[in-house]
Design an enzyme around this catalytic site. Structure first.
Site, PDB file in Angstrom:
ATOM      1  N   TYR A 146       0.842  -1.200   0.000  1.00 33.16           N
ATOM      2  CA  TYR A 146       0.000   0.000   0.000  1.00 33.16           C
ATOM      3  C   TYR A 146       0.878   1.250   0.000  1.00 33.16           C
ATOM      4  CZ  TYR A 146      -3.742   3.182   1.626  1.00 33.16           C
ATOM      5  OH  TYR A 146      -4.659   4.207   1.766  1.00 33.16           O
ATOM      6  N   VAL A 188      -9.937   0.777  12.706  1.00 36.42           N
ATOM      7  CA  VAL A 188     -10.145   0.855  14.146  1.00 36.42           C
ATOM      8  C   VAL A 188     -11.504   1.457  14.524  1.00 36.42           C
ATOM      9  CG1 VAL A 188      -8.897   3.049  14.502  1.00 36.42           C
ATOM     10  CG2 VAL A 188      -9.001   1.363  16.330  1.00 36.42           C
ATOM     11  N   PRO A 275       2.370   1.976  12.595  1.00 37.11           N
ATOM     12  CA  PRO A 275       2.969   3.258  12.989  1.00 37.11           C
ATOM     13  C   PRO A 275       2.619   3.643  14.437  1.00 37.11           C
ATOM     14  CG  PRO A 275       2.000   3.422  10.806  1.00 37.11           C
ATOM     15  CD  PRO A 275       1.567   2.098  11.376  1.00 37.11           C
TER      16      PRO A 275
HETATM   17  P1  NAD Z   1     -12.751   1.860   0.315  1.00 37.42           P
HETATM   18  O1  NAD Z   1     -12.084   0.528   0.342  1.00 37.42           O
HETATM   19  O2  NAD Z   1     -14.083   2.003   0.943  1.00 37.42           O
HETATM   20  O3  NAD Z   1     -12.888   2.397  -1.174  1.00 37.42           O
HETATM   21  C1  NAD Z   1     -12.011   2.038  -2.212  1.00 37.42           C
HETATM   22  C2  NAD Z   1     -12.848   1.763  -3.448  1.00 37.42           C
HETATM   23  O4  NAD Z   1     -11.981   1.427  -4.540  1.00 37.42           O
HETATM   24  C3  NAD Z   1     -13.796   0.573  -3.260  1.00 37.42           C
HETATM   25  O5  NAD Z   1     -15.085   0.903  -3.725  1.00 37.42           O
HETATM   26  C4  NAD Z   1     -13.163  -0.520  -4.097  1.00 37.42           C
HETATM   27  O6  NAD Z   1     -14.087  -1.475  -4.585  1.00 37.42           O
HETATM   28  C5  NAD Z   1     -12.507   0.291  -5.200  1.00 37.42           C
HETATM   29  N1  NAD Z   1     -11.412  -0.425  -5.855  1.00 37.42           N
HETATM   30  C6  NAD Z   1     -10.395  -1.097  -5.265  1.00 37.42           C
HETATM   31  N2  NAD Z   1      -9.588  -1.622  -6.203  1.00 37.42           N
HETATM   32  C7  NAD Z   1     -10.106  -1.234  -7.403  1.00 37.42           C
HETATM   33  C8  NAD Z   1      -9.724  -1.478  -8.751  1.00 37.42           C
HETATM   34  N3  NAD Z   1      -8.641  -2.204  -9.066  1.00 37.42           N
HETATM   35  N4  NAD Z   1     -10.487  -0.942  -9.754  1.00 37.42           N
HETATM   36  C9  NAD Z   1     -11.595  -0.205  -9.467  1.00 37.42           C
HETATM   37  N5  NAD Z   1     -12.002   0.038  -8.208  1.00 37.42           N
HETATM   38  C10 NAD Z   1     -11.256  -0.475  -7.205  1.00 37.42           C
HETATM   39  O7  NAD Z   1     -11.718   2.901   0.964  1.00 37.42           O
HETATM   40  P2  NAD Z   1     -11.845   4.465   1.243  1.00 37.42           P
HETATM   41  O8  NAD Z   1     -11.580   4.667   2.678  1.00 37.42           O
HETATM   42  O9  NAD Z   1     -13.062   5.008   0.645  1.00 37.42           O
HETATM   43  O10 NAD Z   1     -10.577   5.015   0.457  1.00 37.42           O
HETATM   44  C11 NAD Z   1     -10.688   5.687  -0.785  1.00 37.42           C
HETATM   45  C12 NAD Z   1      -9.312   6.191  -1.208  1.00 37.42           C
HETATM   46  O11 NAD Z   1      -8.806   7.087  -0.233  1.00 37.42           O
HETATM   47  C13 NAD Z   1      -8.269   5.082  -1.373  1.00 37.42           C
HETATM   48  O12 NAD Z   1      -7.466   5.364  -2.483  1.00 37.42           O
HETATM   49  C14 NAD Z   1      -7.466   5.176  -0.101  1.00 37.42           C
HETATM   50  O13 NAD Z   1      -6.156   4.721  -0.275  1.00 37.42           O
HETATM   51  C15 NAD Z   1      -7.524   6.659   0.198  1.00 37.42           C
HETATM   52  N6  NAD Z   1      -7.340   6.928   1.632  1.00 37.42           N
HETATM   53  C16 NAD Z   1      -8.335   6.689   2.525  1.00 37.42           C
HETATM   54  C17 NAD Z   1      -8.112   6.914   3.879  1.00 37.42           C
HETATM   55  C18 NAD Z   1      -9.176   6.702   4.924  1.00 37.42           C
HETATM   56  O14 NAD Z   1      -8.887   6.871   6.113  1.00 37.42           O
HETATM   57  N7  NAD Z   1     -10.384   6.378   4.593  1.00 37.42           N
HETATM   58  C19 NAD Z   1      -6.856   7.372   4.305  1.00 37.42           C
HETATM   59  C20 NAD Z   1      -5.867   7.577   3.367  1.00 37.42           C
HETATM   60  C21 NAD Z   1      -6.115   7.365   2.023  1.00 37.42           C
HETATM   61  N1  UDP Z   2      -6.320  -1.040  15.903  1.00 34.55           N
HETATM   62  C1  UDP Z   2      -6.712  -1.555  17.136  1.00 34.55           C
HETATM   63  N2  UDP Z   2      -7.766  -2.412  17.171  1.00 34.55           N
HETATM   64  C2  UDP Z   2      -8.468  -2.752  16.068  1.00 34.55           C
HETATM   65  C3  UDP Z   2      -8.087  -2.207  14.811  1.00 34.55           C
HETATM   66  C4  UDP Z   2      -6.993  -1.360  14.771  1.00 34.55           C
HETATM   67  O1  UDP Z   2      -6.111  -1.269  18.174  1.00 34.55           O
HETATM   68  O2  UDP Z   2      -9.442  -3.528  16.199  1.00 34.55           O
HETATM   69  C5  UDP Z   2      -5.195  -0.084  15.857  1.00 34.55           C
HETATM   70  C6  UDP Z   2      -4.116  -0.417  14.834  1.00 34.55           C
HETATM   71  O3  UDP Z   2      -3.148  -1.284  15.395  1.00 34.55           O
HETATM   72  C7  UDP Z   2      -3.553   0.962  14.512  1.00 34.55           C
HETATM   73  C8  UDP Z   2      -4.752   1.897  14.697  1.00 34.55           C
HETATM   74  O4  UDP Z   2      -5.723   1.161  15.426  1.00 34.55           O
HETATM   75  O5  UDP Z   2      -2.567   1.317  15.459  1.00 34.55           O
HETATM   76  C9  UDP Z   2      -5.369   2.340  13.384  1.00 34.55           C
HETATM   77  O6  UDP Z   2      -5.612   1.197  12.597  1.00 34.55           O
HETATM   78  P1  UDP Z   2      -6.390   1.241  11.211  1.00 34.55           P
HETATM   79  O7  UDP Z   2      -6.336  -0.132  10.646  1.00 34.55           O
HETATM   80  O8  UDP Z   2      -7.720   1.868  11.396  1.00 34.55           O
HETATM   81  O9  UDP Z   2      -5.571   2.261  10.284  1.00 34.55           O
HETATM   82  P2  UDP Z   2      -4.007   2.543  10.027  1.00 34.55           P
HETATM   83  O10 UDP Z   2      -3.844   3.952  10.442  1.00 34.55           O
HETATM   84  O11 UDP Z   2      -3.158   1.629  10.851  1.00 34.55           O
HETATM   85  O12 UDP Z   2      -3.842   2.310   8.576  1.00 34.55           O
END
Ligand code: NAD
Ligand code: UDP
Length: 312
Positions: A146, A188, A275
């Protein structure tokens, strides 16, 4: 207002579905592209009655041709459980997805935004994290598919911009939560809320002293859309997240208080390379986008808990 045609990849996911909704509400035409790996039709089914919304099943690793003005590239599994399920596919999705969307943007002269992540900072040695920090990432650990995929995607974006003059925007998203998170995605906030509502043990990984900063989805999307509309020569990367910083124990206690649950906290092993701390420095977002979060953790948790009550 100018009505735009906008492509959202990963539009059936958690953030993508809220983004499609927001853009439609602003009066734009939206094409949602998704392969439903972690997203679901359920997230966007309410939008299908809108004639300006179109839903297309497609994998972003395969070339895609369409005429649009803007592309939001969100396709990529985001939770550690999901992105580690098929790590090779995760890298392909980030890297080939970026190449395909940048190639498309170049051909049709669209503006393209990449959903990058705070994970590009890895297990950060500086705190809070500024955009100028290069990060501390294990290239061969379980999170690398990732982290490195997203880092290469940033590299591709910057170079398509320099070499081919593609108009780009890069947002580094910090942990975001809210309604429509998948109840089983292992993140989480969703884990703790589901466990509390079901009266199951709350699973704290490690000591629970690691920290995260949690941004409510509405705040995040406001920042994302402002970035897309920002001045032409501002490409980012820009951090968007809520600087409020909490340990996992503090988060669990808040969820217990707000749900009134009697669930017990139990400790489980800390995942490899988890992290220790994470908190965005949002000085740049404030200056360039006039953006800062408005929804405190307790308020966002209340809204998220109400949603989960309807599905668990
Ligand atoms: P999510 O898993 O709910 O959404 C991701 C979407 O992408 C899903 O609908 C999935 O089916 C689709 N997808 C995955 N692989 C695909 C592919 N090969 N082709 C077409 N569609 C595909 O996650 P999210 O939380 O909505 O995240 C959306 C974006 O934001 C991601 O790129 C993620 O890395 C980024 N992001 C999210 C967070 C967060 O905290 N939610 C944090 C950092 C970055
Ligand atoms: N975590 C936890 N219990 C859970 C799921 C996650 O303590 O059931 C912790 C995990 O180890 C991390 C933080 O929560 O330190 C955030 O995890 P998450 O998977 O939501 O996102 P990340 O920021 O690690 O991608």
């Amino acid at each position: 207002m100018i009505k735009k045609k906008i492509l959202v990849t990963g539009g059936a996911g958690f953030l993508g579905s809220h983004l499609c909704e927001k853009l439609l509400n602003q009066g734009h035409e939206v094409v949602c592209m998704d392969n439903y790996f972690t997203g679901q039709k359920q997230n966007v089914v309410h939008l299908l009655k809108n004639p300006y919304f179109e839903l297309i099943r497609h994998d972003v690793t395969m070339p895609f041709f369409i005429e649009v003005d803007e592309i939001f590239n969100l396709a990529c599994p985001a939770s550690p459980v999901h992105y580690q399920y098929n790590p090779i596919k995760t890298v392909k999705t980030s890297v080939m997805g970026a190449i395909n969307m940048l190639g498309l943007a170049k051909r049709i002269r669209a503006k393209v935004l990449q959903a990058s992540t705070s994970e590009v900072y890895g297990d950060p040695e500086i705190h809070p994290q500024t955009e100028s920090y290069w990060g501390h990432v294990n290239t061969i650990g379980p999170r690398s598919c990732y982290d490195e995929g997203k880092r290469v995607a940033e590299t591709l974006f910057v170079n398509y911009h320099k070499q081919n003059k593609v108009r780009i925007k890069i947002i580094r998203i910090f942990n975001t939560y809210g309604p429509r998170m998948h109840p089983n995605d292992g993140r989480v906030v969703s884990n703790f809320i589901v466990q509390a509502l079901k009266g199951e043990n709350i699973t704290i990984y490690g000591e629970g002293t690691q920290t995260r900063s949690f941004c409510y989805v509405d705040d995040l999307l406001e920042g994302m859309v402002r970035l897309m509309n920002s001045r032409e020569d501002f490409t980012g990367p820009v951090n968007i997240g809520n600087p409020g910083e909490f340990t996992m124990i503090e988060l669990a206690e808040k969820v217990l208080k707000l749900t009134g649950s009697k669930s017990k906290l139990i400790h489980m092993p800390l995942p490899t390379d988890d992290p220790l701390q994470r908190k965005p420095d949002i000085t740049l977002a404030k200056k360039e986008l006039g953006w800062e979060p408005t929804i405190p953790l307790e308020e966002g948790l209340k809204r998220t808990i109400e949603y989960f009550k309807t599905i668990v």
